[in-house]
Design a protein around this motif. Structure first.
Motif, mmCIF file in Angstrom:
data_model
loop_
_atom_site.group_PDB
_atom_site.id
_atom_site.type_symbol
_atom_site.label_atom_id
_atom_site.label_comp_id
_atom_site.label_asym_id
_atom_site.label_seq_id
_atom_site.Cartn_x
_atom_site.Cartn_y
_atom_site.Cartn_z
ATOM 1 N N ALA A 16 -10.701 15.241 27.092
ATOM 2 C CA ALA A 16 -9.619 14.375 27.564
ATOM 3 C C ALA A 16 -10.173 13.017 27.991
ATOM 4 C CB ALA A 16 -8.905 15.036 28.739
ATOM 5 N N PHE A 17 -11.289 13.042 28.673
ATOM 6 C CA PHE A 17 -11.893 11.794 29.131
ATOM 7 C C PHE A 17 -12.358 10.947 27.961
ATOM 8 C CE2 PHE A 17 -12.965 14.100 33.247
ATOM 9 C CZ PHE A 17 -11.846 13.577 33.857
ATOM 10 N N ALA A 18 -12.878 11.601 26.950
ATOM 11 C CA ALA A 18 -13.320 10.874 25.767
ATOM 12 C C ALA A 18 -12.139 10.122 25.165
ATOM 13 C CB ALA A 18 -13.918 11.836 24.752
ATOM 14 N N ALA A 19 -10.985 10.769 25.179
ATOM 15 C CA ALA A 19 -9.784 10.129 24.644
ATOM 16 C C ALA A 19 -9.377 8.938 25.507
ATOM 17 C CB ALA A 19 -8.643 11.133 24.565
ATOM 18 N N LEU A 20 -9.547 9.064 26.800
ATOM 19 C CA LEU A 20 -9.133 8.008 27.728
ATOM 20 C C LEU A 20 -10.168 6.895 27.845
ATOM 21 C CD1 LEU A 20 -7.741 10.228 30.635
ATOM 22 C CD2 LEU A 20 -6.428 8.830 29.030
ATOM 23 N N GLY A 21 -11.353 7.150 27.340
ATOM 24 C CA GLY A 21 -12.466 6.236 27.561
ATOM 25 C C GLY A 21 -12.565 5.062 26.606
ATOM 26 N N ASP A 22 -11.493 4.781 25.918
ATOM 27 C CA ASP A 22 -11.484 3.625 25.019
ATOM 28 C C ASP A 22 -10.449 2.624 25.513
ATOM 29 O OD1 ASP A 22 -12.105 2.580 22.060
ATOM 30 O OD2 ASP A 22 -9.963 2.380 22.460
ATOM 31 N N ASP A 23 -10.840 1.361 25.577
ATOM 32 C CA ASP A 23 -9.959 0.333 26.130
ATOM 33 C C ASP A 23 -8.633 0.245 25.394
ATOM 34 O OD1 ASP A 23 -11.597 -0.505 28.225
ATOM 35 O OD2 ASP A 23 -12.796 -1.730 26.875
ATOM 36 N N THR A 24 -8.713 0.186 24.074
ATOM 37 C CA THR A 24 -7.495 0.090 23.279
ATOM 38 C C THR A 24 -6.590 1.291 23.527
ATOM 39 O OG1 THR A 24 -8.667 -1.112 21.554
ATOM 40 C CG2 THR A 24 -6.568 -0.131 20.964
ATOM 41 N N ARG A 25 -7.196 2.463 23.532
ATOM 42 C CA ARG A 25 -6.421 3.690 23.727
ATOM 43 C C ARG A 25 -5.774 3.694 25.104
ATOM 44 N NH1 ARG A 25 -10.088 6.738 20.377
ATOM 45 N NH2 ARG A 25 -11.242 7.253 22.226
ATOM 46 N N TRP A 26 -6.522 3.281 26.086
ATOM 47 C CA TRP A 26 -6.004 3.244 27.442
ATOM 48 C C TRP A 26 -4.829 2.274 27.540
ATOM 49 C CZ3 TRP A 26 -5.997 6.051 31.591
ATOM 50 C CH2 TRP A 26 -5.615 5.493 32.816
ATOM 51 N N GLU A 27 -4.990 1.162 26.886
ATOM 52 C CA GLU A 27 -3.930 0.144 26.873
ATOM 53 C C GLU A 27 -2.677 0.709 26.206
ATOM 54 O OE1 GLU A 27 -5.269 -3.399 24.978
ATOM 55 O OE2 GLU A 27 -3.242 -4.261 24.960
ATOM 56 N N LEU A 28 -2.884 1.376 25.080
ATOM 57 C CA LEU A 28 -1.758 1.979 24.370
ATOM 58 C C LEU A 28 -1.058 3.018 25.235
ATOM 59 C CD1 LEU A 28 -3.293 2.489 20.806
ATOM 60 C CD2 LEU A 28 -1.440 0.934 21.432
ATOM 61 N N LEU A 29 -1.852 3.813 25.916
ATOM 62 C CA LEU A 29 -1.289 4.867 26.745
ATOM 63 C C LEU A 29 -0.456 4.277 27.879
ATOM 64 C CD1 LEU A 29 -1.155 7.890 27.051
ATOM 65 C CD2 LEU A 29 -3.174 7.798 28.506
ATOM 66 N N GLN A 30 -0.977 3.219 28.473
ATOM 67 C CA GLN A 30 -0.221 2.569 29.535
ATOM 68 C C GLN A 30 1.090 2.024 29.001
ATOM 69 O OE1 GLN A 30 -2.684 0.675 33.058
ATOM 70 N NE2 GLN A 30 -3.283 -0.217 31.111
ATOM 71 N N ARG A 31 1.003 1.437 27.820
ATOM 72 C CA ARG A 31 2.204 0.898 27.185
ATOM 73 C C ARG A 31 3.222 2.010 26.945
ATOM 74 N NH1 ARG A 31 5.997 0.398 24.771
ATOM 75 N NH2 ARG A 31 6.751 -1.138 23.267
ATOM 76 N N LEU A 32 2.736 3.166 26.533
ATOM 77 C CA LEU A 32 3.620 4.302 26.274
ATOM 78 C C LEU A 32 4.150 4.903 27.574
ATOM 79 C CD1 LEU A 32 1.808 6.103 23.333
ATOM 80 C CD2 LEU A 32 3.864 4.685 23.279
ATOM 81 N N GLY A 33 3.480 4.606 28.658
ATOM 82 C CA GLY A 33 3.966 5.058 29.956
ATOM 83 C C GLY A 33 5.168 4.243 30.382
ATOM 84 N N THR A 34 5.319 3.091 29.757
ATOM 85 C CA THR A 34 6.460 2.213 30.041
ATOM 86 C C THR A 34 7.694 2.676 29.284
ATOM 87 O OG1 THR A 34 5.043 0.314 30.400
ATOM 88 C CG2 THR A 34 7.328 -0.131 29.807
ATOM 89 N N ALA A 35 7.506 2.889 27.978
ATOM 90 C CA ALA A 35 8.594 3.369 27.131
ATOM 91 C C ALA A 35 8.011 3.868 25.817
ATOM 92 C CB ALA A 35 9.600 2.246 26.882
ATOM 93 N N PRO A 36 8.641 4.844 25.192
ATOM 94 C CA PRO A 36 8.180 5.377 23.911
ATOM 95 C C PRO A 36 8.180 4.277 22.861
ATOM 96 C CG PRO A 36 9.765 6.876 24.897
ATOM 97 C CD PRO A 36 9.794 5.608 25.712
ATOM 98 N N ALA A 37 7.304 4.405 21.860
ATOM 99 C CA ALA A 37 7.244 3.411 20.794
ATOM 100 C C ALA A 37 6.543 3.994 19.572
ATOM 101 C CB ALA A 37 6.510 2.175 21.290
ATOM 102 N N SER A 38 6.758 3.358 18.430
ATOM 103 C CA SER A 38 6.132 3.811 17.189
ATOM 104 C C SER A 38 4.824 3.072 16.956
ATOM 105 C CB SER A 38 7.065 3.545 16.019
ATOM 106 O OG SER A 38 7.178 2.153 15.815
ATOM 107 N N ALA A 39 4.011 3.583 16.043
ATOM 108 C CA ALA A 39 2.730 2.960 15.744
ATOM 109 C C ALA A 39 2.927 1.525 15.257
ATOM 110 C CB ALA A 39 1.996 3.778 14.686
ATOM 111 N N THR A 40 3.901 1.338 14.391
ATOM 112 C CA THR A 40 4.179 0.008 13.853
ATOM 113 C C THR A 40 4.561 -0.970 14.956
ATOM 114 O OG1 THR A 40 4.941 0.975 11.762
ATOM 115 C CG2 THR A 40 5.587 -1.295 12.238
#
Lengths: 111, 111
Positions: A16-40
């Motif tokens: 789980a930490f490995a997944a969270l340990g990337d800046d881009t991924r973390w940023e995406l996750l935070q964004r998804l914490g705001t509202a659901p969204a598609s990859a595009t």
DNA sequence: TTGACGTGCAATGCAATGGTTGCACCAGTG
DNA sequence: CACTGGTGCAACCATTGCATTGCACGTCAA
């Protein structure tokens, strides 16, 4: 397995930490914490390609941090808060154990 | 900055996670949660070289998860439980916020 | 002082990761 | 039906990360 007090199990924590340990991924996750969204959608206001984003989302999904939701022809991703809570709980338990044990050792060493 | 309620700040979270996201490192950290030890000691009952272990310990130190303690000519590492606690706290706060927001959105979408 | 042990630094090899582009495919919409 | 937009898959490239070995230096003990 569905209660709010469940834990992830120590074995899966590094993954789980490995997944969270990337800046881009973390940023995406935070964004998804705001509202659901598609990859595009997510790739639109980001300097990387749609495929790169999709790959990150897949990693997050495998780590159980995100879930998908089909909406017509698009796949929307949403953050799973409960997973993060479980992670936090596990961490805290470990930390408490260590703190207690190491305090004892330190006291013994100094005494 | 020295209270037990401090947080790490969202910026440093991915870095901490990156440090925790390696199996070997995680194992080392757990071992250090048991009792302080040197790189040489840790490498002794492990299939990797002393230098590799030292490198991992350095990563953990930079992430603020362990601290060093000079003991004669050897450097002993110990886990910092409070750091892990702070991490857990940050995670939990984020998770709660997401859960609340996404529940609202989901309810709106279904209603 | 000499020997042994613990560290640190440097060069290197190999695998994993994050990024790219290109193409094919399916699902809604005109 | 034809078109457009969102996905998924594959090949490929550059960089990072983990591990190795070899060597030099400092420190404690005989």
């Amino acid at each position: 397995m569905t209660t709010s007090t469940e834990t992830l199990g120590v074995e899966s924590l590094p993954a789980a930490f490995a997944a969270l340990g990337d800046d881009t991924r973390w940023e995406l996750l935070q964004r998804l914490g705001t509202a659901p969204a598609s990859a595009t959608t997510l790739a639109a206001d980001r300097p990387i390609s749609r495929q790169a984003v999709a790959r990150h989302l897949e990693v997050l999904r495998e780590a159980g941090l995100v879930e998908t939701e089909i909406h017509g022809r698009e796949v929307r991703y949403r953050a799973i808060g409960s997973r993060l809570s479980a992670l936090a709980r596990d961490l805290d338990l470990l930390a408490q154990g260590w703190e207690r044990r190491l305090r004892t050792i330190k006291a013994a060493a100094e005494g």
